[in-house]
Design an enzyme around this catalytic site. Sequence first.
Site, PDB file in Angstrom:
ATOM      1  N   ARG A  24     -89.103  39.950  20.207  1.00  0.00           N
ATOM      2  CA  ARG A  24     -89.599  38.996  19.189  1.00  0.00           C
ATOM      3  C   ARG A  24     -89.131  39.482  17.842  1.00  0.00           C
ATOM      4  NH1 ARG A  24     -93.874  38.652  15.805  1.00  0.00           N
ATOM      5  NH2 ARG A  24     -94.739  36.565  15.400  1.00  0.00           N
ATOM      6  N   LYS A  40     -91.582  45.909  11.445  1.00  0.00           N
ATOM      7  CA  LYS A  40     -92.938  46.455  11.345  1.00  0.00           C
ATOM      8  C   LYS A  40     -92.946  47.853  10.733  1.00  0.00           C
ATOM      9  CE  LYS A  40     -95.172  43.562  14.771  1.00  0.00           C
ATOM     10  NZ  LYS A  40     -95.870  43.452  16.084  1.00  0.00           N
TER      11      LYS A  40
HETATM   12  N1  LIG Z   1     -96.568  38.764  21.425  1.00  0.00           N
HETATM   13  C1  LIG Z   1     -96.569  39.219  20.136  1.00  0.00           C
HETATM   14  N2  LIG Z   1     -96.947  38.384  19.142  1.00  0.00           N
HETATM   15  C2  LIG Z   1     -96.939  38.880  17.882  1.00  0.00           C
HETATM   16  N3  LIG Z   1     -97.292  38.275  16.718  1.00  0.00           N
HETATM   17  C3  LIG Z   1     -97.122  39.197  15.731  1.00  0.00           C
HETATM   18  S1  LIG Z   1     -97.490  38.861  14.052  1.00  0.00           S
HETATM   19  C4  LIG Z   1     -97.158  40.353  13.210  1.00  0.00           C
HETATM   20  C5  LIG Z   1     -95.702  40.558  12.877  1.00  0.00           C
HETATM   21  O1  LIG Z   1     -94.829  39.807  13.370  1.00  0.00           O
HETATM   22  O2  LIG Z   1     -95.438  41.509  12.109  1.00  0.00           O
HETATM   23  N4  LIG Z   1     -96.660  40.370  16.216  1.00  0.00           N
HETATM   24  C6  LIG Z   1     -96.561  40.184  17.572  1.00  0.00           C
HETATM   25  C7  LIG Z   1     -96.159  41.059  18.647  1.00  0.00           C
HETATM   26  O3  LIG Z   1     -95.816  42.242  18.470  1.00  0.00           O
HETATM   27  N5  LIG Z   1     -96.191  40.508  19.914  1.00  0.00           N
END
Ligand SMILES: Nc1nc2[nH]c(SCC(=O)O)nc2c(=O)[nH]1
Length: 279
Positions: free
Chosen positions: A257, A223
């Site tokens: 994640r 990010k």
């Molecule tokens: N729980 C959770 N779900 C997500 N989905 C995305 S999409 C954007 C990207 O991966 O850059 N980010 C996140 C996060 O930070 N937490």
Amino acid sequence: LQFGRFNYPWRGDRVRARVMGILNVTPDSFSDGGQHQSLEFAISHAEQMILDGVDIIDVGGESSRPGAPPLPLEQELQRVMPVLYALRDIGPAISVDTYKPQVMREAIIAGVDMINDINGFRAPGAIDAVRDSDCGLCIMHMQSDPQHMQLAPSYTDVVAEVIAFLRERIATLTAAGIDPRRLCIDPGFGFGKTVEHNYALLKATGQLIAELNVPLLAGLSRKSMVGAVTGKPVEQRMAGSVGGALAAVAQGALIVRVHDVAETVDALKVWQAGFNLQR
Ligand SMILES: Nc1nc2[nH]c(SCC(=O)O)nc2c(=O)[nH]1
């Protein structure tokens, strides 16, 4: 439904950090965006993540990058459901990244182990969609919505406000009859936050866990907050992302994640071997 199965991914062990691998099934993540090819690609990507040691595969059909337009329900179902059925017994836990109640319902029928909702189950019908099931539920904080959230993020006290939001969501879901053991929280890095807000939240990981007393998921992989302190473009942010994952896990985060599963799995193995995990 086998009630009491409680198959949420952190059941039984709330110490060893889990690695959640990101599986985008959005057209912009495949060359031709074709339906058939995207399913093939998704399965081979999942298989690679399994070889790399992933614990949870997070399937997302809608890009939530800042400014992204909302995706119609039918399109999201067409993208996501074939993948969920293809992966349902492949091995690791399967999570679906959606804020649409109808996608949640169909994903639960498909046997997902976790619903990952960037909107914190605020959509009308979202709680009803997940109440009578046993999957894990990730409640993420977002200020505003993907189309507007990065225009002018502002807080009086970002940590206090995110804690208050998550506390209210936990209370609302448990008051609706949802077992608190199914819940995990997520500060939502990049979802209505400046870089400063993101690092204030990352540094407060331990505080969020202590105050809310549920497992915490950290999602900062590749990010802009990683780019901001490394000066690297998105395709060169793996090391920075691993560093951020360790910063979260060192404070008690239970799930990270990530895009780079193999690297994160290895980093956690060495870190956990050399760190006294008993908090
Ligand atoms: N729980 C959770 N779900 C997500 N989905 C995305 S999409 C954007 C990207 O991966 O850059 N980010 C996140 C996060 O930070 N937490």
